[in-house]
Design a protein around this motif. Structure first.
Motif, PDB file in Angstrom:
ATOM      1  N   TRP A  61     -10.765 -57.619  60.716  1.00 55.70           N
ATOM      2  CA  TRP A  61     -11.899 -58.498  60.965  1.00 55.70           C
ATOM      3  C   TRP A  61     -11.594 -59.965  60.670  1.00 55.70           C
ATOM      4  CZ3 TRP A  61     -13.122 -53.901  58.007  1.00 55.70           C
ATOM      5  CH2 TRP A  61     -13.617 -52.874  58.810  1.00 55.70           C
ATOM      6  N   TYR A  79     -17.203 -56.549  61.233  1.00 58.03           N
ATOM      7  CA  TYR A  79     -17.368 -55.778  59.989  1.00 58.03           C
ATOM      8  C   TYR A  79     -18.803 -55.337  59.781  1.00 58.03           C
ATOM      9  CZ  TYR A  79     -18.107 -54.552  55.174  1.00 58.03           C
ATOM     10  OH  TYR A  79     -18.496 -53.887  54.041  1.00 58.03           O
ATOM     11  N   ARG A 123     -20.204 -51.570  59.523  1.00 57.94           N
ATOM     12  CA  ARG A 123     -20.866 -51.126  58.290  1.00 57.94           C
ATOM     13  C   ARG A 123     -22.254 -50.570  58.593  1.00 57.94           C
ATOM     14  NH1 ARG A 123     -22.569 -54.692  53.028  1.00 57.94           N
ATOM     15  NH2 ARG A 123     -23.472 -52.936  51.921  1.00 57.94           N
ATOM     16  N   TRP A 137     -16.118 -46.234  60.594  1.00 59.33           N
ATOM     17  CA  TRP A 137     -14.869 -46.734  60.018  1.00 59.33           C
ATOM     18  C   TRP A 137     -13.665 -46.153  60.739  1.00 59.33           C
ATOM     19  CZ3 TRP A 137     -16.476 -50.727  57.729  1.00 59.33           C
ATOM     20  CH2 TRP A 137     -17.673 -50.725  57.011  1.00 59.33           C
ATOM     21  N   CYS A 182      -9.776 -47.403  60.710  1.00 55.60           N
ATOM     22  CA  CYS A 182      -9.476 -48.120  59.464  1.00 55.60           C
ATOM     23  C   CYS A 182      -8.550 -47.256  58.616  1.00 55.60           C
ATOM     24  CB  CYS A 182     -10.749 -48.401  58.680  1.00 55.60           C
ATOM     25  SG  CYS A 182     -11.872 -49.523  59.510  1.00 55.60           S
TER      26      CYS A 182
END
Length: 63
Positions: free
Chosen positions: A15, A31, A35, A40, A43
């Protein structure tokens, strides 16, 4: 440390983008959306396996 190994292997922040060769990093977005959605995917787990025993022992120390 796994995060250092990822950086050595060419990992780049998801990000943030670096400005210039010696510049600082600037937030490039995404991000807060990830969230909010709890998404995710993609990641890497830079902290290794989750160990519930560590959480329980640290909670006992805090009480």
């Amino acid at each position: 440390m796994q995060s250092r190994k990822l950086q050595e292997d060419g990992w780049k922040p998801r990000w943030f983008q670096k400005e210039g060769e010696n510049g600082s990093f600037r937030y490039s977005g995404g991000y807060w959306e990830a969230r909010e959605q709890g998404n995710w995917d993609g990641c890497p787990n830079i902290f290794g396996e989750f160990n519930e025993g560590l959480v329980e022992s640290s909670e006992g120390r805090l009480a």
